[in-house]
Design a protein around this motif. Structure first.
Motif, PDB file in Angstrom:
ATOM      1  N   PRO A  86      -6.729 -14.250  -7.703  1.00  0.00           N
ATOM      2  CA  PRO A  86      -5.344 -13.802  -7.521  1.00  0.00           C
ATOM      3  C   PRO A  86      -5.297 -12.309  -7.170  1.00  0.00           C
ATOM      4  CG  PRO A  86      -5.574 -15.040  -9.567  1.00  0.00           C
ATOM      5  CD  PRO A  86      -6.956 -14.812  -9.038  1.00  0.00           C
ATOM      6  N   HIS A  87      -4.532 -11.983  -6.146  1.00  0.00           N
ATOM      7  CA  HIS A  87      -4.357 -10.597  -5.744  1.00  0.00           C
ATOM      8  C   HIS A  87      -3.134 -10.489  -4.849  1.00  0.00           C
ATOM      9  CE1 HIS A  87      -6.515 -12.285  -2.293  1.00  0.00           C
ATOM     10  NE2 HIS A  87      -6.072 -11.273  -1.579  1.00  0.00           N
ATOM     11  N   GLN A  88      -2.718  -9.266  -4.630  1.00  0.00           N
ATOM     12  CA  GLN A  88      -1.630  -8.962  -3.717  1.00  0.00           C
ATOM     13  C   GLN A  88      -2.196  -8.049  -2.642  1.00  0.00           C
ATOM     14  OE1 GLN A  88       0.949 -10.771  -4.282  1.00  0.00           O
ATOM     15  NE2 GLN A  88       0.351 -11.352  -6.345  1.00  0.00           N
ATOM     16  N   HIS A  89      -1.368  -7.647  -1.695  1.00  0.00           N
ATOM     17  CA  HIS A  89      -1.836  -6.795  -0.611  1.00  0.00           C
ATOM     18  C   HIS A  89      -1.068  -5.479  -0.553  1.00  0.00           C
ATOM     19  CE1 HIS A  89      -3.371 -10.737   0.926  1.00  0.00           C
ATOM     20  NE2 HIS A  89      -4.438  -9.963   0.976  1.00  0.00           N
ATOM     21  N   LEU A  90      -1.795  -4.437  -0.208  1.00  0.00           N
ATOM     22  CA  LEU A  90      -1.255  -3.110   0.029  1.00  0.00           C
ATOM     23  C   LEU A  90      -1.465  -2.844   1.522  1.00  0.00           C
ATOM     24  CD1 LEU A  90      -0.241  -0.338  -1.011  1.00  0.00           C
ATOM     25  CD2 LEU A  90      -2.618   0.203  -1.551  1.00  0.00           C
ATOM     26  N   VAL A  91      -0.363  -2.632   2.254  1.00  0.00           N
ATOM     27  CA  VAL A  91      -0.426  -2.523   3.714  1.00  0.00           C
ATOM     28  C   VAL A  91       0.043  -1.142   4.150  1.00  0.00           C
ATOM     29  CG1 VAL A  91       0.446  -3.478   5.892  1.00  0.00           C
ATOM     30  CG2 VAL A  91       0.025  -4.989   3.946  1.00  0.00           C
ATOM     31  N   CYS A  92      -0.738  -0.515   5.022  1.00  0.00           N
ATOM     32  CA  CYS A  92      -0.351   0.771   5.592  1.00  0.00           C
ATOM     33  C   CYS A  92       0.681   0.534   6.690  1.00  0.00           C
ATOM     34  CB  CYS A  92      -1.565   1.516   6.142  1.00  0.00           C
ATOM     35  SG  CYS A  92      -1.106   3.088   6.930  1.00  0.00           S
ATOM     36  N   SER A  93       1.821   1.171   6.573  1.00  0.00           N
ATOM     37  CA  SER A  93       2.886   1.036   7.575  1.00  0.00           C
ATOM     38  C   SER A  93       2.533   1.743   8.875  1.00  0.00           C
ATOM     39  CB  SER A  93       4.194   1.617   7.032  1.00  0.00           C
ATOM     40  OG  SER A  93       4.567   0.959   5.848  1.00  0.00           O
ATOM     41  N   GLY A  94       1.528   2.604   8.832  1.00  0.00           N
ATOM     42  CA  GLY A  94       1.117   3.315  10.032  1.00  0.00           C
ATOM     43  C   GLY A  94       0.111   2.535  10.853  1.00  0.00           C
ATOM     44  N   CYS A  95      -1.073   2.329  10.304  1.00  0.00           N
ATOM     45  CA  CYS A  95      -2.168   1.715  11.076  1.00  0.00           C
ATOM     46  C   CYS A  95      -2.360   0.230  10.783  1.00  0.00           C
ATOM     47  CB  CYS A  95      -3.473   2.460  10.796  1.00  0.00           C
ATOM     48  SG  CYS A  95      -4.074   2.273   9.093  1.00  0.00           S
ATOM     49  N   GLY A  96      -1.703  -0.294   9.752  1.00  0.00           N
ATOM     50  CA  GLY A  96      -1.821  -1.715   9.431  1.00  0.00           C
ATOM     51  C   GLY A  96      -2.997  -2.070   8.539  1.00  0.00           C
ATOM     52  N   ALA A  97      -3.735  -1.070   8.048  1.00  0.00           N
ATOM     53  CA  ALA A  97      -4.856  -1.357   7.140  1.00  0.00           C
ATOM     54  C   ALA A  97      -4.350  -2.127   5.925  1.00  0.00           C
ATOM     55  CB  ALA A  97      -5.515  -0.054   6.696  1.00  0.00           C
ATOM     56  N   ILE A  98      -5.173  -3.059   5.445  1.00  0.00           N
ATOM     57  CA  ILE A  98      -4.794  -3.882   4.300  1.00  0.00           C
ATOM     58  C   ILE A  98      -5.870  -3.764   3.233  1.00  0.00           C
ATOM     59  CG2 ILE A  98      -4.285  -6.213   3.482  1.00  0.00           C
ATOM     60  CD1 ILE A  98      -3.506  -6.957   6.338  1.00  0.00           C
ATOM     61  N   ARG A  99      -5.431  -3.617   1.990  1.00  0.00           N
ATOM     62  CA  ARG A  99      -6.341  -3.585   0.842  1.00  0.00           C
ATOM     63  C   ARG A  99      -5.864  -4.620  -0.164  1.00  0.00           C
ATOM     64  NH1 ARG A  99     -10.893  -0.369   1.251  1.00  0.00           N
ATOM     65  NH2 ARG A  99     -10.900  -0.444  -0.989  1.00  0.00           N
ATOM     66  N   ASP A 100      -6.809  -5.249  -0.852  1.00  0.00           N
ATOM     67  CA  ASP A 100      -6.462  -6.138  -1.960  1.00  0.00           C
ATOM     68  C   ASP A 100      -6.169  -5.283  -3.181  1.00  0.00           C
ATOM     69  OD1 ASP A 100      -6.985  -8.308  -0.360  1.00  0.00           O
ATOM     70  OD2 ASP A 100      -8.927  -8.750  -1.248  1.00  0.00           O
ATOM     71  N   VAL A 101      -5.117  -5.628  -3.909  1.00  0.00           N
ATOM     72  CA  VAL A 101      -4.782  -4.942  -5.159  1.00  0.00           C
ATOM     73  C   VAL A 101      -4.546  -5.984  -6.234  1.00  0.00           C
ATOM     74  CG1 VAL A 101      -3.879  -2.835  -4.096  1.00  0.00           C
ATOM     75  CG2 VAL A 101      -2.341  -4.758  -4.477  1.00  0.00           C
ATOM     76  N   HIS A 102      -4.731  -5.585  -7.466  1.00  0.00           N
ATOM     77  CA  HIS A 102      -4.641  -6.506  -8.607  1.00  0.00           C
ATOM     78  C   HIS A 102      -3.696  -5.935  -9.660  1.00  0.00           C
ATOM     79  CE1 HIS A 102      -8.493  -7.092  -6.557  1.00  0.00           C
ATOM     80  NE2 HIS A 102      -8.234  -8.367  -6.752  1.00  0.00           N
ATOM     81  N   PRO A 103      -2.370  -5.995  -9.400  1.00  0.00           N
ATOM     82  CA  PRO A 103      -1.420  -5.462 -10.376  1.00  0.00           C
ATOM     83  C   PRO A 103      -1.458  -6.271 -11.672  1.00  0.00           C
ATOM     84  CG  PRO A 103      -0.258  -6.524  -8.573  1.00  0.00           C
ATOM     85  CD  PRO A 103      -1.714  -6.568  -8.240  1.00  0.00           C
ATOM     86  N   GLN A 104      -1.113  -5.617 -12.746  1.00  0.00           N
ATOM     87  CA  GLN A 104      -1.091  -6.270 -14.047  1.00  0.00           C
ATOM     88  C   GLN A 104       0.189  -7.084 -14.204  1.00  0.00           C
ATOM     89  OE1 GLN A 104      -3.804  -6.027 -16.158  1.00  0.00           O
ATOM     90  NE2 GLN A 104      -4.642  -5.042 -14.340  1.00  0.00           N
ATOM     91  N   GLY A 105       0.123  -8.110 -15.015  1.00  0.00           N
ATOM     92  CA  GLY A 105       1.307  -8.909 -15.314  1.00  0.00           C
ATOM     93  C   GLY A 105       1.445 -10.109 -14.393  1.00  0.00           C
TER      94      GLY A 105
END
Length: 139
Positions: A86-105
Motif C-alpha cells: 500500500p502506498h500513495q503518490h507524490l507528483v511534481c506539478s512541474g516535471c511530472g516526477a512521481i515518488r511512492d509515499v507511505h502516509p500513516q493512518g
C-alpha cells in the motif's frame, strides 16, 4: 527494490527474453516509467525488442495485477511495479516526477460516512502534488 521478477517467477509467468527485459527495466523502488521510457531502456539491453512487445507486456503485467498503471494530469501513463505494498503518490506539478509515499493512518477513515453515499469502500487513491527540489529551485 521491488520484487517484480521474483513475483513473476512465483506465478509461473513464462519469462521470455523480451518479458524478462521489460520486468528488469521496471524493477526497483520509485520506478514510474512511461511505456516509451520502458522501451528505450529495454532496447539498450535487447536491441531487437519492439515497441509493440513492450506495450503488450505492460498490458499483461497490469492485467495480472503485478504492475499499476498511474495516470496524472493528462500526462502519459506510467507503470509502477510497487503493486503489492500500500502506498500513495507524490507528483511534481512541474516535471511530472512521481515518488511512492507511505502516509500513516487509514486513508479510508478520512472519508466521513455522510460522504460515502452508501458505497462500501474498498480502497483509496490519494495523489499529493507539489514541486520537486529541482523544479522548486528553478521557480
Amino acid at each position: 527494490m521491488s520484487d517484480l521478477l521474483e513475483r513473476l517467477r512465483g506465478r509461473g509467468w513464462r519469462l521470455t527474453s523480451q518479458r524478462r527485459v521489460v520486468a528488469e527495466v521496471l524493477d526497483g523502488d520509485h520506478v514510474h516509467l512511461t511505456a516509451d521510457e520502458v522501451h528505450s531502456r529495454a532496447v539498450e539491453r535487447l536491441p531487437e525488442i519492439s515497441r509493440a512487445t513492450v506495450y503488450n507486456t505492460l498490458g499483461e503485467l497490469v492485467c495480472l495485477g503485478e504492475v499499476l498503471e498511474v495516470a496524472t494530469d493528462g500526462r502519459a501513463k506510467r507503470y509502477d511495479p510497487n503493486a503489492h505494498r500500500p502506498h500513495q503518490h507524490l507528483v511534481c506539478s512541474g516535471c511530472g516526477a512521481i515518488r511512492d509515499v507511505h502516509p500513516q493512518g487509514d486513508p479510508l477513515a478520512g472519508l466521513p460516512q455522510g460522504e460515502r453515499f452508501g458505497f462500501v469502500l474498498s480502497g483509496a487513491e490519494i495523489t499529493y502534488r507539489g514541486l520537486c527540489p529541482e523544479c522548486a529551485d528553478r521557480g
